[in-house]
Design a protein around this motif. Structure first.
Motif, PDB file in Angstrom:
ATOM      1  N   CYS A  82       0.877  -1.184  -0.015  1.00 51.87           N
ATOM      2  CA  CYS A  82      -0.034  -0.056   0.080  1.00 51.87           C
ATOM      3  C   CYS A  82       0.859   1.107   0.240  1.00 51.87           C
ATOM      4  CB  CYS A  82      -0.674  -0.175   1.235  1.00 51.87           C
ATOM      5  SG  CYS A  82      -1.940  -1.455   1.227  1.00 51.87           S
ATOM      6  N   LYS A  83       0.539   2.149  -1.095  1.00 51.08           N
ATOM      7  CA  LYS A  83       1.543   3.116  -1.130  1.00 51.08           C
ATOM      8  C   LYS A  83       1.447   4.309  -0.143  1.00 51.08           C
ATOM      9  CE  LYS A  83       1.626   3.055  -6.225  1.00 51.08           C
ATOM     10  NZ  LYS A  83       1.047   3.773  -7.437  1.00 51.08           N
ATOM     11  N   PHE A  84       0.580   4.314   0.537  1.00 46.90           N
ATOM     12  CA  PHE A  84       0.307   5.239   1.765  1.00 46.90           C
ATOM     13  C   PHE A  84       1.215   4.894   3.266  1.00 46.90           C
ATOM     14  CE2 PHE A  84      -3.265   2.483   1.566  1.00 46.90           C
ATOM     15  CZ  PHE A  84      -3.620   2.084   2.930  1.00 46.90           C
ATOM     16  N   CYS A  85       1.408   3.672   3.174  1.00 43.30           N
ATOM     17  CA  CYS A  85       1.410   2.885   4.515  1.00 43.30           C
ATOM     18  C   CYS A  85       3.212   2.904   4.984  1.00 43.30           C
ATOM     19  CB  CYS A  85       0.903   1.428   4.740  1.00 43.30           C
ATOM     20  SG  CYS A  85       0.937   0.679   6.097  1.00 43.30           S
ATOM     21  N   ALA A  86       3.421   3.496   6.357  1.00 43.35           N
ATOM     22  CA  ALA A  86       4.853   3.287   6.666  1.00 43.35           C
ATOM     23  C   ALA A  86       5.098   2.190   7.148  1.00 43.35           C
ATOM     24  CB  ALA A  86       4.673   4.437   7.920  1.00 43.35           C
ATOM     25  N   GLN A  87       4.164   1.150   7.333  1.00 44.00           N
ATOM     26  CA  GLN A  87       4.558  -0.342   7.724  1.00 44.00           C
ATOM     27  C   GLN A  87       4.946  -1.204   6.862  1.00 44.00           C
ATOM     28  OE1 GLN A  87       2.306  -1.319  11.651  1.00 44.00           O
ATOM     29  NE2 GLN A  87       1.003  -0.307  10.812  1.00 44.00           N
ATOM     30  N   SER A  88       4.721  -0.709   5.427  1.00 44.09           N
ATOM     31  CA  SER A  88       4.909  -1.916   4.443  1.00 44.09           C
ATOM     32  C   SER A  88       6.555  -2.033   4.334  1.00 44.09           C
ATOM     33  CB  SER A  88       4.620  -1.184   3.091  1.00 44.09           C
ATOM     34  OG  SER A  88       4.906  -1.870   2.054  1.00 44.09           O
ATOM     35  N   ALA A  89       6.898  -3.284   4.073  1.00 39.76           N
ATOM     36  CA  ALA A  89       8.193  -3.835   4.018  1.00 39.76           C
ATOM     37  C   ALA A  89       8.772  -3.227   2.642  1.00 39.76           C
ATOM     38  CB  ALA A  89       8.231  -5.158   4.145  1.00 39.76           C
ATOM     39  N   HIS A  90       7.844  -2.924   1.832  1.00 40.80           N
ATOM     40  CA  HIS A  90       8.198  -2.312   0.486  1.00 40.80           C
ATOM     41  C   HIS A  90       8.700  -0.849   0.605  1.00 40.80           C
ATOM     42  CE1 HIS A  90       6.373  -5.682  -1.762  1.00 40.80           C
ATOM     43  NE2 HIS A  90       5.667  -5.678  -0.850  1.00 40.80           N
ATOM     44  N   THR A 255       7.610   6.414   1.652  1.00 40.57           N
ATOM     45  CA  THR A 255       6.606   6.001   0.863  1.00 40.57           C
ATOM     46  C   THR A 255       6.154   6.778  -0.238  1.00 40.57           C
ATOM     47  OG1 THR A 255       4.892   7.446   1.720  1.00 40.57           O
ATOM     48  CG2 THR A 255       5.424   5.669   3.134  1.00 40.57           C
ATOM     49  N   PRO A 256       5.743   5.998  -1.309  1.00 42.95           N
ATOM     50  CA  PRO A 256       5.414   6.527  -2.687  1.00 42.95           C
ATOM     51  C   PRO A 256       4.760   7.925  -2.605  1.00 42.95           C
ATOM     52  CG  PRO A 256       4.998   4.186  -2.671  1.00 42.95           C
ATOM     53  CD  PRO A 256       5.184   4.505  -1.346  1.00 42.95           C
ATOM     54  N   PHE A 257       4.055   8.006  -1.441  1.00 40.05           N
ATOM     55  CA  PHE A 257       3.201   9.358  -1.398  1.00 40.05           C
ATOM     56  C   PHE A 257       3.875  10.387  -0.420  1.00 40.05           C
ATOM     57  CE2 PHE A 257      -1.132   6.687  -2.011  1.00 40.05           C
ATOM     58  CZ  PHE A 257      -0.830   6.892  -3.721  1.00 40.05           C
ATOM     59  N   GLU A 258       4.917  10.243  -0.220  1.00 39.47           N
ATOM     60  CA  GLU A 258       5.819  11.210   0.675  1.00 39.47           C
ATOM     61  C   GLU A 258       5.770  12.522   0.247  1.00 39.47           C
ATOM     62  OE1 GLU A 258      10.172  11.140   0.971  1.00 39.47           O
ATOM     63  OE2 GLU A 258      10.038   9.893  -0.617  1.00 39.47           O
ATOM     64  N   ASP A 259       5.436  12.950  -1.079  1.00 45.04           N
ATOM     65  CA  ASP A 259       5.410  14.357  -1.780  1.00 45.04           C
ATOM     66  C   ASP A 259       4.126  14.925  -1.966  1.00 45.04           C
ATOM     67  OD1 ASP A 259       8.055  14.771  -1.419  1.00 45.04           O
ATOM     68  OD2 ASP A 259       8.575  13.546  -3.526  1.00 45.04           O
ATOM     69  N   ASN A 260       3.053  13.971  -1.624  1.00 41.54           N
ATOM     70  CA  ASN A 260       1.634  14.352  -1.859  1.00 41.54           C
ATOM     71  C   ASN A 260       1.446  15.685  -1.097  1.00 41.54           C
ATOM     72  OD1 ASN A 260       1.581  11.928  -3.245  1.00 41.54           O
ATOM     73  ND2 ASN A 260      -0.786  11.440  -2.259  1.00 41.54           N
ATOM     74  N   LYS A 261       0.864  16.571  -1.763  1.00 42.77           N
ATOM     75  CA  LYS A 261       0.274  17.816  -1.095  1.00 42.77           C
ATOM     76  C   LYS A 261      -0.685  17.950  -0.062  1.00 42.77           C
ATOM     77  CE  LYS A 261       1.640  20.911  -5.160  1.00 42.77           C
ATOM     78  NZ  LYS A 261       1.272  22.119  -5.974  1.00 42.77           N
ATOM     79  N   ALA A 262      -0.466  18.645   0.912  1.00 40.37           N
ATOM     80  CA  ALA A 262      -1.649  18.214   1.922  1.00 40.37           C
ATOM     81  C   ALA A 262      -2.801  18.959   1.374  1.00 40.37           C
ATOM     82  CB  ALA A 262      -1.096  19.251   3.090  1.00 40.37           C
ATOM     83  N   LEU A 263      -3.930  18.224   1.640  1.00 42.38           N
ATOM     84  CA  LEU A 263      -5.427  18.899   1.325  1.00 42.38           C
ATOM     85  C   LEU A 263      -5.886  20.161   2.078  1.00 42.38           C
ATOM     86  CD1 LEU A 263      -7.337  15.631   1.284  1.00 42.38           C
ATOM     87  CD2 LEU A 263      -6.020  16.543  -0.772  1.00 42.38           C
ATOM     88  N   LYS A 264      -6.394  20.910   1.485  1.00 35.89           N
ATOM     89  CA  LYS A 264      -6.763  21.999   1.929  1.00 35.89           C
ATOM     90  C   LYS A 264      -7.936  21.779   3.433  1.00 35.89           C
ATOM     91  CE  LYS A 264      -5.483  25.258  -1.492  1.00 35.89           C
ATOM     92  NZ  LYS A 264      -6.231  26.413  -2.526  1.00 35.89           N
ATOM     93  N   PRO A 265      -7.806  22.502   4.320  1.00 34.94           N
ATOM     94  CA  PRO A 265      -9.078  22.195   5.433  1.00 34.94           C
ATOM     95  C   PRO A 265     -10.301  22.121   4.831  1.00 34.94           C
ATOM     96  CG  PRO A 265      -7.106  23.434   6.298  1.00 34.94           C
ATOM     97  CD  PRO A 265      -6.884  23.696   4.866  1.00 34.94           C
ATOM     98  N   MET A 266     -10.831  23.226   4.045  1.00 33.10           N
ATOM     99  CA  MET A 266     -12.041  23.440   3.808  1.00 33.10           C
ATOM    100  C   MET A 266     -12.424  22.280   2.627  1.00 33.10           C
ATOM    101  SD  MET A 266     -13.094  25.674   5.688  1.00 33.10           S
ATOM    102  CE  MET A 266     -14.578  26.577   4.982  1.00 33.10           C
ATOM    103  N   GLU A 267     -11.684  21.803   1.907  1.00 30.58           N
ATOM    104  CA  GLU A 267     -11.932  20.835   0.856  1.00 30.58           C
ATOM    105  C   GLU A 267     -12.195  19.573   1.735  1.00 30.58           C
ATOM    106  OE1 GLU A 267      -9.461  17.856  -2.225  1.00 30.58           O
ATOM    107  OE2 GLU A 267      -8.658  19.923  -1.901  1.00 30.58           O
ATOM    108  N   ILE A 268     -11.352  19.335   2.884  1.00 31.78           N
ATOM    109  CA  ILE A 268     -11.438  18.164   3.557  1.00 31.78           C
ATOM    110  C   ILE A 268     -13.042  18.094   4.224  1.00 31.78           C
ATOM    111  CG2 ILE A 268     -10.975  17.058   5.707  1.00 31.78           C
ATOM    112  CD1 ILE A 268      -8.064  18.162   5.142  1.00 31.78           C
ATOM    113  N   LEU A 269     -13.450  19.301   4.662  1.00 36.95           N
ATOM    114  CA  LEU A 269     -14.629  19.323   5.494  1.00 36.95           C
ATOM    115  C   LEU A 269     -15.948  19.319   4.571  1.00 36.95           C
ATOM    116  CD1 LEU A 269     -13.752  22.430   7.898  1.00 36.95           C
ATOM    117  CD2 LEU A 269     -14.162  20.045   8.530  1.00 36.95           C
TER     118      LEU A 269
END
Length: 341
Positions: A82-90, A255-269
């Motif tokens: 899983c590309k988001f997961c810190a626990q992956s052996a990959h 992880t492969p997603f380490e450079d993903n941009k943070a979502l804006k709070p209002m978009e999350i809400l």
């Protein structure tokens, strides 16, 4: 005098929100096309969207907040990619790795969760499944102790689950099994290839057949589109999931997603609110990543349609003080759900 085009759009937007809200309050449903329209609500109408999502929550649920906590009982060395997961052996993330915790440590974690205000406690393990019979028997034993001695509702997240395992979990009092679908079915192959979406369905079906309610949600910020978030919500609706944790990606270095941009709070809400429109009766919980991504706007989640919160930290990242979360709930003049054993 005719309104300018921008003002016409603005008026049309909030009238649309109110119209759909009224339909849902009267037992109707939102369409996928309407949900896509709502998730694109402009900033100036976002607070209306949140208020109406909260109105729907209050109508079908109540004004209480469900508080849960988890323990990462076995960490790291997971064979899944899983590309988001810190626990992956990959991935090389430097995450702390350790084998399954002992009984006393798990019981102590449950007691701390209860002190933090949680009514539900989940044992979570890294890995594809829990196929070691000795380890699984230990999980059964400890879960039963937590329920009987600590007085918490018990849940677990142990990866892919067989029907036989599900029956044993049900027997010791497990009320929910957690297995996130993670994202929209159309996006799942882009985040994991070592197990399939069908494997997820296998686990969810086994838990349901054993009489265990399923807790399943996903993570926002995995490069999915807004339309795919709506797709995920409708998939959870199709599966009749009534407990939904919504995490927000906290990018982990390595992880492969380490450079993903943070979502804006209002978009999350806005996304949270649209999930409520689609799933009016569900328990929808804000979970991992809320502190980092929502920051000072965390309280808006609980007044914008959500009715659950995870406290005390997550699998590989810490949370904020449980006392701060309890104070937030009190300040919002919301109640807390009670343990049901």
């Amino acid at each position: 005098m005719a309104l300018p085009t921008e003002q016409q759009t603005h008026v049309g937007s909030y009238h649309k929100i109110l119209s759909i809200t009224d339909r849902i309050l009267n037992g109707g449903e939102i369409t996928k096309e309407e949900a896509i329209e709502l998730i694109h609500t402009p900033d100036e109408d976002t607070m209306i969207l949140l208020a109406m999502a909260d109105k729907i929550k209050q109508h079908f649920n109540d004004n209480s907040v469900d508080i849960c906590a988890i323990v990462n009982a076995r960490s790291g060395k997971c064979p899944e990619n899983c590309k988001f997961c810190a626990q992956s052996a990959h991935h090389s993330t430097g995450v702390q790795e350790y084998p399954f915790m002992d009984d006393d440590s798990l019981l102590e974690a449950a007691k701390k969760a209860k002190e933090a205000g949680a009514i539900r406690f989940s044992i979570v393990t890294s890995g594809r499944n829990t196929s070691n019979p000795n380890e699984f028997n230990q999980i059964l034993r400890v879960l039963k102790q937590i329920r009987e001695e600590v007085g918490l509702e018990i849940c677990c997240s142990l990866g892919l689950l067989t029907y036989e395992q599900a029956l044993q979990l049900k027997e010791v009092g497990v009320t929910r099994y957690h297995s996130n679908i993670e994202t929209a079915p159309s996006h799942f192959p882009d985040i994991c290839t070592t197990h399939s979406y069908e494997d997820k369905m296998f686990t969810i079906d086994n838990a349901k057949k054993a009489g265990i309610r399923v807790c399943s949600g996903g993570i926002l910020g995995l490069n999915e589109t807004l339309e795919q978030r709506v797709e995920m919500a409708f998939e959870l609706k199709r599966l009749n999931i009534d407990s939904i944790p919504l995490n927000i990606l906290n990018p982990i270095k390595g992880t492969p997603f380490e450079d993903n941009k943070a979502l804006k709070p209002m978009e999350i809400l806005r996304t949270f609110a649209v999930f409520r429109f689609i799933l009016p009766k569900a328990l929808i919980r804000t979970a991992g990543g809320r502190e980092v991504n929502l920051r000072d706007l965390q309280s808006y989640a609980l007044k914008g349609g959500l009715n659950g919160i995870m406290v005390g930290g997550y699998l590989t990242t810490g949370g904020r003080s449980p006392q701060d979360d309890l104070q937030m709930i009190d300040d919002l003049e919301l109640t807390r759900t009670a343990v049901q054993l």
